[in-house]
Scaffold this active site. Sequence first.
Site, PDB file in Angstrom:
ATOM      1  N   ASP A 135      33.653   4.909  43.342  1.00 60.41           N
ATOM      2  CA  ASP A 135      33.756   5.206  44.769  1.00 60.41           C
ATOM      3  C   ASP A 135      34.975   6.101  44.935  1.00 60.41           C
ATOM      4  O   ASP A 135      36.069   5.753  44.468  1.00 60.41           O
ATOM      5  CB  ASP A 135      33.995   3.926  45.579  1.00 60.41           C
ATOM      6  N   HIS A 154      33.008   3.265  36.148  1.00 63.26           N
ATOM      7  CA  HIS A 154      31.740   3.038  35.459  1.00 63.26           C
ATOM      8  C   HIS A 154      31.337   4.269  34.642  1.00 63.26           C
ATOM      9  O   HIS A 154      31.842   5.372  34.859  1.00 63.26           O
ATOM     10  CB  HIS A 154      30.651   2.716  36.486  1.00 63.26           C
ATOM     11  N   SER A 200      44.471   6.226  42.346  1.00 59.09           N
ATOM     12  CA  SER A 200      44.202   6.671  40.986  1.00 59.09           C
ATOM     13  C   SER A 200      43.090   7.714  40.977  1.00 59.09           C
ATOM     14  O   SER A 200      42.509   8.017  42.012  1.00 59.09           O
ATOM     15  CB  SER A 200      43.827   5.471  40.114  1.00 59.09           C
TER      16      SER A 200
END
EC number: 4.1.1.65
Length: 299
Positions: A115, A171, A258
């Site tokens: 996301d 992911h 990040s």
Amino acid sequence: MKKLQYIDRLTNQRVTESVCYEKTMTFLYSSKLGKRLSTLLSRSPILSRIYGWIQKRSWTRRKIPGFVKRNHINIKDFKKSLSEFSSFNDFFTRELLPEARPIAQGDNICVTPVDGAYLIYSNIAEFGEFVVKSKRFSLSKLLGDPRLVEKYASGSVVFARLALFDYHRFHFPVDCLPGPTRTINGYLFSVHPMALKDNFNIFCENKRTLTELKTEAFGDVLYLEVGALNVGSIIQTYKPGEKYSKGDEKGFFEIGGSTVIVLFQPGSVQFDADLLKNSRMGLETRCLMGQSLGRSLRE
């Protein structure tokens, strides 16, 4: 402070981003004193460790409901209820229900790994000539390996910036066989656009981890996690040498902002048109993990 805008991919609307701790961020990156202080904080790992330790204390749970409300976070996506989180860091590293992030289907489709807010560049060689406040972005400094620089110098690059309110697990974007992770130690400068406008090479100076992914559909893919202000801990949960499907968890960031960077070899991927269009306009596209990123050009 100039308001940061992005394109919401779900609605295709231009949106003004909600900046967490906006007054603090404005001070740190819009004043001489603030910039000096932010540099000091970013270069001091002990301060980052102290901050991380504090966010793991049980009393920080009290911040969670207000943070969720201010940032309009959908709690229906969570595996845990708000009352089950043991600390603010536990909330920050939260897991989501599988159905909350459906994975785009198709063997030749790669997906968004996190996301976050995305910038896409089809040609790293062209991007490498971009000048930000007289400082060129350096692929060589980013990767620290001449072999990898040669391999990806004419390829494509994806930047995915995670804000403090985002889901912070990352992911795999492709079906792959991942190798071991290599760590390049560095600082913990903020990757917020207010900081990047002065120096895009922050990515080359911050602590980061690199993993090479072997894939059938896209050739070799390089995956980087970049630490940022207060993010000293990049936790890998995958096992090198085991096969993974796109959308499978690779790891997570502990508390802070990040970035994830993904590099593709030349001629291996055609990114989705909307992502490219927005990036050419200098606008990030806010995506959810598992959405289509592009398709393979390899036969």
